[in-house]
Write a protein that holds these residues in place. Sequence first.
Motif, mmCIF file in Angstrom:
data_model
loop_
_atom_site.group_PDB
_atom_site.id
_atom_site.type_symbol
_atom_site.label_atom_id
_atom_site.label_comp_id
_atom_site.label_asym_id
_atom_site.label_seq_id
_atom_site.Cartn_x
_atom_site.Cartn_y
_atom_site.Cartn_z
ATOM 1 N N UNK A 270 0.924 -1.132 0.094
ATOM 2 C CA UNK A 270 0.092 -0.087 -0.069
ATOM 3 C C UNK A 270 1.026 1.298 -0.039
ATOM 4 N N UNK A 271 0.473 2.052 -0.804
ATOM 5 C CA UNK A 271 1.484 3.338 -0.886
ATOM 6 C C UNK A 271 0.537 4.668 -1.075
ATOM 7 N N UNK A 272 1.035 5.800 -0.783
ATOM 8 C CA UNK A 272 0.324 6.943 -1.257
ATOM 9 C C UNK A 272 -0.021 7.325 -2.538
ATOM 10 N N UNK A 273 -1.145 7.647 -2.846
ATOM 11 C CA UNK A 273 -1.726 7.841 -4.073
ATOM 12 C C UNK A 273 -0.819 9.056 -4.904
ATOM 13 N N UNK A 274 -0.754 8.750 -6.243
ATOM 14 C CA UNK A 274 -0.014 9.674 -7.118
ATOM 15 C C UNK A 274 -0.653 9.847 -8.193
ATOM 16 N N UNK A 275 -0.681 11.221 -8.993
ATOM 17 C CA UNK A 275 -1.344 11.490 -10.001
ATOM 18 C C UNK A 275 -1.232 10.304 -11.122
ATOM 19 N N UNK A 276 -2.421 9.891 -11.632
ATOM 20 C CA UNK A 276 -2.367 8.980 -12.623
ATOM 21 C C UNK A 276 -2.907 7.485 -12.128
ATOM 22 N N UNK A 277 -2.770 7.296 -11.006
ATOM 23 C CA UNK A 277 -3.273 5.994 -10.354
ATOM 24 C C UNK A 277 -4.526 5.638 -10.505
ATOM 25 N N UNK A 278 -5.146 4.630 -11.102
ATOM 26 C CA UNK A 278 -6.356 4.459 -11.266
ATOM 27 C C UNK A 278 -7.139 4.397 -9.962
ATOM 28 N N UNK B 54 -9.812 2.648 -8.992
ATOM 29 C CA UNK B 54 -10.130 1.341 -8.314
ATOM 30 C C UNK B 54 -9.226 0.744 -7.595
ATOM 31 N N UNK B 55 -7.866 1.239 -7.592
ATOM 32 C CA UNK B 55 -6.805 0.923 -6.784
ATOM 33 C C UNK B 55 -6.933 1.460 -5.286
ATOM 34 N N UNK B 56 -7.803 2.613 -5.228
ATOM 35 C CA UNK B 56 -7.923 3.275 -4.034
ATOM 36 C C UNK B 56 -8.328 2.301 -2.876
ATOM 37 N N UNK B 57 -7.281 2.398 -1.881
ATOM 38 C CA UNK B 57 -7.727 1.592 -0.388
ATOM 39 C C UNK B 57 -8.411 2.413 0.409
ATOM 40 N N UNK B 58 -9.705 2.333 0.583
ATOM 41 C CA UNK B 58 -10.407 3.241 1.429
ATOM 42 C C UNK B 58 -10.289 3.090 3.049
ATOM 43 N N UNK C 11 -3.506 3.854 -1.997
ATOM 44 C CA UNK C 11 -3.660 2.956 -3.259
ATOM 45 C C UNK C 11 -2.928 1.752 -2.877
ATOM 46 N N UNK C 12 -3.607 0.701 -3.263
ATOM 47 C CA UNK C 12 -2.871 -0.863 -3.427
ATOM 48 C C UNK C 12 -2.050 -0.811 -4.603
ATOM 49 N N UNK C 13 -0.904 -1.351 -4.414
ATOM 50 C CA UNK C 13 0.203 -1.614 -5.234
ATOM 51 C C UNK C 13 0.196 -3.052 -5.682
ATOM 52 N N UNK C 14 0.208 -3.391 -6.717
ATOM 53 C CA UNK C 14 -0.107 -4.899 -7.311
ATOM 54 C C UNK C 14 1.170 -5.176 -8.192
ATOM 55 N N UNK C 15 1.681 -6.642 -8.135
ATOM 56 C CA UNK C 15 2.548 -6.817 -8.946
ATOM 57 C C UNK C 15 2.408 -6.662 -10.400
ATOM 58 N N UNK C 16 3.430 -6.435 -11.168
ATOM 59 C CA UNK C 16 3.293 -5.905 -12.662
ATOM 60 C C UNK C 16 3.694 -7.393 -13.443
#
Length: 430
Positions: A205-213, A215-219, A230-235
């Motif tokens: 989980x990391x802080x939101x950055x401009x451009x992040x979708x 749907x990945x926000x961790x409320x 926002x949630x960070x997922x493996x690529x």
Amino acid sequence: MKLAGLARGFKALLAVPVALGAVAALSSNPGLLMPAFAANALLAAALLTSGRPSVEVELRVEPERVKVGEELTLRARVRVRGGFGVVLLRLPPHPGTRAADAFELVDGTNVRALFKGFRPALRVYEVRLRALKRGEHSLEGVQVAYFHLLGASRPAAWSAPARVRVLVLPRVGFARARVPLRQRQLAPRAPPSRAGPPSTDFASVREYEPGDPFKFINWKATARLGKVMVNEFEREGSRSILLVVDRSPAMLAGTTVENALEYAVSLTATLARVLLRGGVGVGLYALPPGPDISPSTGEAQFVEILKGLVLMRGRATERGWGPDPRLSSLVAATRPVLVIITNVASRREAARLASLLSGLPARGVLVDVIPDNLPLKRALGPGAALPWAAARAGLYRALPKRFRVVTWDPAAEGVGAAVVRVLNALRWLP
């Protein structure tokens, strides 16, 4: 030799035409003229063909690229000019050469004999060979022995120049398995366009950055911390594995064909194919330093790894085995999971591996190839029940805990089964 004795016998008969011609001339007997003419014609033929014949050889193989265990056809086109007698030919591979260890004859014979008359002779010979050892091999030189039928010249032996190259690739086993590897954190070493789209594997989980979708926000984390998280997922494609092959003297235990290094190469090639098809970046490294291929993906990467494995040779001495700054920098730059294929044959080898692995900031799997039963496998044939080698559990205690050990006896277990066990070990890495 029988041919040499026959040639000496014909040389003794060369005095007959001279004597017969002299008798015919002195006696004026017409009945002796024809035998005298035939005998002198034979003498003239012997004198005209007394030189060594010219032997031209053209070698071809089909196919030029095979895998270990596959067969190929060696075709020799031989043209002989001059001389009069018996020509013996020995086609490659010749005893005592590297090619003799790399191929075995399965059909035909590579020793041929032809009679060279007054006309040029043209022959085409074929033999079937089976590739036994990987590498780029050269089939060269045709050994020639010549015996003049009338003994007008001494027996001669030489090598006719001819050469053809054969590329023998390592055997790639078949293994149908799911690639389970996960990377514990997303490394910012490559932009998303190179790393690939996000997968369903949660990373952090990391802080939101401009451009992040959105749907990945961790409320929940956002409400707790008071800032958008926002949630960070493996690529996909961000995972990488470095295959490290030990080529020290311990890997040469066995024969030139059946040894730990040859099976390690086959296992490495199979692992590379399975992992690359699973979207994992794969690299290759050798200890002591040899082939050095940074992790990457794609079919071109598999071809590069195969080339490195084909040219990999064992080291008969231990010089150069120790801490490797190049490997350390490669691991620090790419942060891969290591798969080290070696032979922990003694406490000394275990201590040496422990010293090397302790200095590497990585986790991984160590595959211990046990070659002790390989001679027994060759004697009993496939499918035989083989005894397991002595337990090496005590040697593994010296290794770092972040490395899981997979013990593999290639005489009792195929490459495909070993690949499945290695992938299962990767799944449960700490």
